[in-house]
Design a protein around this motif. Structure first.
Motif, mmCIF file in Angstrom:
data_model
loop_
_atom_site.group_PDB
_atom_site.id
_atom_site.type_symbol
_atom_site.label_atom_id
_atom_site.label_comp_id
_atom_site.label_asym_id
_atom_site.label_seq_id
_atom_site.Cartn_x
_atom_site.Cartn_y
_atom_site.Cartn_z
ATOM 1 N N VAL A 196 3.682 1.844 5.048
ATOM 2 C CA VAL A 196 2.706 1.923 6.248
ATOM 3 C C VAL A 196 3.175 2.559 7.098
ATOM 4 O O VAL A 196 4.334 2.305 7.860
ATOM 5 C CB VAL A 196 2.187 0.797 6.275
ATOM 6 C CG1 VAL A 196 1.095 0.733 7.705
ATOM 7 C CG2 VAL A 196 1.641 -0.086 5.325
ATOM 8 N N GLN B 102 -3.124 -8.937 4.818
ATOM 9 C CA GLN B 102 -2.079 -8.676 3.790
ATOM 10 C C GLN B 102 -1.672 -7.111 3.735
ATOM 11 O O GLN B 102 -0.582 -6.753 3.568
ATOM 12 C CB GLN B 102 -2.549 -9.039 2.559
ATOM 13 C CG GLN B 102 -2.704 -10.535 2.523
ATOM 14 C CD GLN B 102 -3.206 -11.019 1.258
ATOM 15 O OE1 GLN B 102 -3.434 -10.213 0.139
ATOM 16 N NE2 GLN B 102 -3.411 -12.281 0.831
ATOM 17 N N ALA B 103 -2.355 -6.083 4.160
ATOM 18 C CA ALA B 103 -2.329 -4.828 4.022
ATOM 19 C C ALA B 103 -2.688 -3.968 5.256
ATOM 20 O O ALA B 103 -4.086 -3.504 5.323
ATOM 21 C CB ALA B 103 -2.923 -4.279 2.908
ATOM 22 N N GLN C 149 -7.714 -9.462 3.275
ATOM 23 C CA GLN C 149 -7.159 -8.382 2.651
ATOM 24 C C GLN C 149 -6.524 -7.373 3.847
ATOM 25 O O GLN C 149 -5.665 -6.671 3.634
ATOM 26 C CB GLN C 149 -8.202 -7.611 2.002
ATOM 27 C CG GLN C 149 -7.740 -6.239 1.212
ATOM 28 C CD GLN C 149 -8.899 -5.415 0.425
ATOM 29 O OE1 GLN C 149 -10.121 -6.025 0.559
ATOM 30 N NE2 GLN C 149 -8.410 -4.547 -0.049
ATOM 31 N N GLN C 150 -7.274 -7.334 5.084
ATOM 32 C CA GLN C 150 -6.634 -6.597 6.141
ATOM 33 C C GLN C 150 -5.406 -7.458 6.692
ATOM 34 O O GLN C 150 -4.444 -6.548 6.783
ATOM 35 C CB GLN C 150 -7.647 -6.543 7.109
ATOM 36 C CG GLN C 150 -8.625 -5.445 6.759
ATOM 37 C CD GLN C 150 -9.814 -5.085 7.984
ATOM 38 O OE1 GLN C 150 -10.092 -6.263 8.560
ATOM 39 N NE2 GLN C 150 -10.079 -4.125 8.330
ATOM 40 N N LEU D 294 -3.249 -0.862 7.887
ATOM 41 C CA LEU D 294 -3.242 0.463 7.913
ATOM 42 C C LEU D 294 -2.226 1.277 8.391
ATOM 43 O O LEU D 294 -1.810 2.433 8.250
ATOM 44 C CB LEU D 294 -4.811 0.883 8.236
ATOM 45 C CG LEU D 294 -6.101 0.667 7.524
ATOM 46 C CD1 LEU D 294 -7.397 1.263 7.895
ATOM 47 C CD2 LEU D 294 -5.743 0.556 6.041
ATOM 48 N N HIS E 200 -5.664 -2.673 12.393
ATOM 49 C CA HIS E 200 -6.742 -2.706 11.172
ATOM 50 C C HIS E 200 -8.091 -1.996 11.312
ATOM 51 O O HIS E 200 -8.509 -1.677 12.546
ATOM 52 C CB HIS E 200 -7.274 -4.406 11.135
ATOM 53 C CG HIS E 200 -5.920 -5.348 10.909
ATOM 54 N ND1 HIS E 200 -5.372 -5.583 9.716
ATOM 55 C CD2 HIS E 200 -5.327 -6.150 11.805
ATOM 56 C CE1 HIS E 200 -4.542 -6.545 9.831
ATOM 57 N NE2 HIS E 200 -4.471 -6.528 11.042
ATOM 58 N N ALA F 104 -2.619 5.059 2.368
ATOM 59 C CA ALA F 104 -2.528 4.952 3.819
ATOM 60 C C ALA F 104 -3.045 6.218 4.633
ATOM 61 O O ALA F 104 -3.627 6.090 5.468
ATOM 62 C CB ALA F 104 -1.062 4.578 4.295
ATOM 63 N N MET G 127 0.886 -1.319 0.145
ATOM 64 C CA MET G 127 0.145 -0.057 -0.034
ATOM 65 C C MET G 127 0.862 1.188 0.072
ATOM 66 O O MET G 127 1.848 1.317 0.744
ATOM 67 C CB MET G 127 -0.852 -0.102 1.217
ATOM 68 C CG MET G 127 -1.907 1.271 1.303
ATOM 69 S SD MET G 127 -2.678 1.283 2.911
ATOM 70 C CE MET G 127 -3.875 -0.009 2.543
ATOM 71 N N SER G 128 0.526 2.208 -0.729
ATOM 72 C CA SER G 128 1.532 3.387 -0.785
ATOM 73 C C SER G 128 1.061 4.388 0.400
ATOM 74 O O SER G 128 0.056 4.259 1.011
ATOM 75 C CB SER G 128 1.168 4.226 -2.127
ATOM 76 O OG SER G 128 -0.367 4.556 -2.347
ATOM 77 N N ASP H 29 6.951 -0.533 4.139
ATOM 78 C CA ASP H 29 6.459 -0.745 2.971
ATOM 79 C C ASP H 29 5.268 0.439 2.823
ATOM 80 O O ASP H 29 4.188 0.280 2.070
ATOM 81 C CB ASP H 29 5.579 -2.272 2.968
ATOM 82 C CG ASP H 29 6.563 -3.344 2.599
ATOM 83 O OD1 ASP H 29 7.854 -2.852 2.457
ATOM 84 O OD2 ASP H 29 6.222 -4.306 3.304
ATOM 85 N N PRO I 13 0.619 -5.103 13.661
ATOM 86 C CA PRO I 13 -0.351 -4.203 12.785
ATOM 87 C C PRO I 13 -1.508 -4.005 13.181
ATOM 88 O O PRO I 13 -2.339 -4.601 14.008
ATOM 89 C CB PRO I 13 -0.438 -5.504 11.888
ATOM 90 C CG PRO I 13 -0.233 -6.730 12.479
ATOM 91 C CD PRO I 13 0.676 -6.495 13.518
#
Length: 494
Positions: free
Chosen positions: A36, A67-68, A64-65, A70, A84, A6, A1-2, A34, A82
């Motif tokens: 984030v 893997q990416a 999806q959360q 916020l 979410h 984010a 994620m860019s 990455d 992480p």
């Protein structure tokens, strides 16, 4: 994620004039993973949740959360955790009735059936406490000696039934009476004079009731007795005289043993010196030393020297071990692999060595090590012959041996031991160290002395002769004269 994606949630909607505090970060990111952001403790947007918090809210993060995320929150114990969005999480499926029943069964007390908040491994705390109180009540109603159980508790001071209490008191009275008779009567052999009153002894014992506890089989020894004398004056004088005689006997025995020990040490010291002086004039004495590739069990001999008692070199040669010389060993004795090029092998000088040592007394400094290296070289020498003989055995007998290599090694060891058994080796290091007398409390013996021969075989042999000269200096003339009178020469005297 860019980074743009984010931070999209932090942008202010077009219909509002300021950002939502619940969705805005409370501080600047510490780093980015990455793209984030990674926030410190309490600096991330408040609406974000960890997986544990989502589970507590009966939510489950989507793939999806997972893997990416916020954002991340940095912790000391768990690292970067992480975060979410709970709005994007899925509701967890409710538990079935059977699963709820199994979970409740693990939290149910098997005694009272109460369902607690935690998993139980046995009865609950209330039931355990109730069972312990019941055991204590049974223990209070059980006699400490005969284990008889009655309805009412026994007295707490002794915890026994009437019959066992009477037996206990009778034992106590017998112990006290025996003690009184012992401390109030002279302790001398056959003497019956009274040395104190029983009343005073009872009063002294009454002040120390712990001495009469049931677990004590007997009353304490004289350290606990009253301060009056245990013996009458005549018995005390006889006792003191006996103690003095006993101490005198012990002292005399100690002095006699010390005198014998010193005499033994003096004889041993004289024998060491005479042994060294006699070896220097003995024509059958040789000195041998080796230099090796190391100190391990597989070290090979790379230099061998044999000198007679006068210092004449009989053998001094380098030996090619067939393996490179380690650098640490080469730094010690200066013998490198290049110097060994073209040198003979141990097998090539074995015949000459055998002729020199046969029928001679071979003196070695630290004989256990050098003899061990000779055994290793002899084993390798005889191993080739044993292997050839084992390989020829099927031709002679028509039978194939079970393990040719194992049989060859056993045969080579036997031949090496047979060769060493024909020789006479004597150690110089132990007698010399005992002569120096540098005692070590840690090892419990005299420290081994360094040879200081330059770490070359011939030089070490000459250093051994110097050690013998130093040890036998006091008897040099005596043994030199004896050797000259026996037809010998005075060469090599000290």
């Amino acid at each position: 994620m860019s980074t743009t994606a984010a931070t999209a949630a932090e942008q202010v909607p077009s219909g509002r004039t300021e950002a939502d505090p619940a969705r805005s970060a409370r501080g600047e990111p510490l780093a980015h993973i990455d793209g984030v952001p990674v926030y410190g403790w309490g600096q991330a947007p408040p609406y974000l949740r960890t997986k544990t918090q989502l589970t507590a809210d009966r939510l489950k993060a989507t793939a999806q959360q997972e893997q990416a995320p916020l954002a991340y929150i940095r912790t000391h114990e768990y690292g970067d955790v992480p975060l979410h969005d709970p709005a994007a999480a899925e509701k967890m499926r409710p538990l079935s009735s059977s699963a709820k029943a199994r979970m409740a069964a693990r939290r149910t007390c098997p005694e009272c059936g109460t369902v607690g908040q935690v998993i139980l491994r046995g009865p609950c705390a209330v039931c355990r406490e109730r069972a312990e109180r019941a055991r204590q009540r049974v223990r209070a109603r059980t006699c400490a000696d005969c284990s008889a159980v009655r309805e009412r508790p026994y007295p707490t001071e002794h915890g026994r039934c009437r019959r066992c209490r009477q037996v206990q008191l009778a034992r106590k009275r017998a112990r006290v009476e025996g003690w009184l008779a012992e401390v109030t009567v002279c302790a001398g052999d056959g003497c019956t004079r009274r040395r104190g009153s029983k009343k005073a002894a009872r009063a002294w014992l009454a002040e120390r009731p712990w001495l009469l506890r049931p677990e004590r089989p007997d009353l304490p020894d004289a350290l606990w007795w009253p301060d009056w004398a245990r013996r009458c004056p005549p018995c005390q004088r006889a006792y003191d005289d006996a103690q003095e005689r006993h101490q005198a006997e012990l002292q005399a025995r100690y002095e006699r043993q010390e005198k014998e020990r010193r005499a033994t040490e003096e004889r041993a010291a004289e024998e060491r010196c005479r042994w060294a002086a006699a070896a220097l004039v003995d024509p059958d004495v040789l000195v041998l030393d080796t230099e090796t590739t190391g100190l391990d069990d597989n070290a090979r001999i790379i230099e061998l020297a044999v000198l007679d008692a006068r210092g004449t070199v009989l053998l001094d040669t380098l030996l090619d071990p067939g393996v490179p010389v380690p650098d640490d060993a080469a730094e010690l004795h200066g013998i490198t692999t290049k110097l060994l090029t073209g040198a003979p092998t141990f097998s090539e000088v074995l015949v000459q060595l055998t002729g020199l040592l046969d029928g001679k007394r071979c003196l070695i400094y630290n004989a256990s090590y050098d003899v061990g290296r000779l055994r290793h070289e002899l084993t390798l020498h005889y191993l080739n012959r044993a292997e050839r003989e084992a390989a020829e055995e099927p031709v002679r007998t028509g039978m194939v041996p079970h393990d040719v290599r194992e049989q060859a090694v056993v045969a080579a060891h036997g031949r090496a031991d047979a060769w060493l058994a024909c020789m006479q080796f004597e150690d110089v290091m132990i007698p010399y160290s005992d002569w120096v007398g540098d005692w070590s409390e840690y090892h419990g013996n005299n420290r081994w002395q360094p040879l200081n021969g330059g770490h070359r075989a011939a030089g070490d042999c000459r250093a051994v002769l110097d050690c013998l000269r130093a040890m036998g200096r006091a008897y040099a003339g005596e043994y030199a004269t004896a050797a000259a009178g026996a037809g010998g020469t005075k060469e090599g005297t000290i």
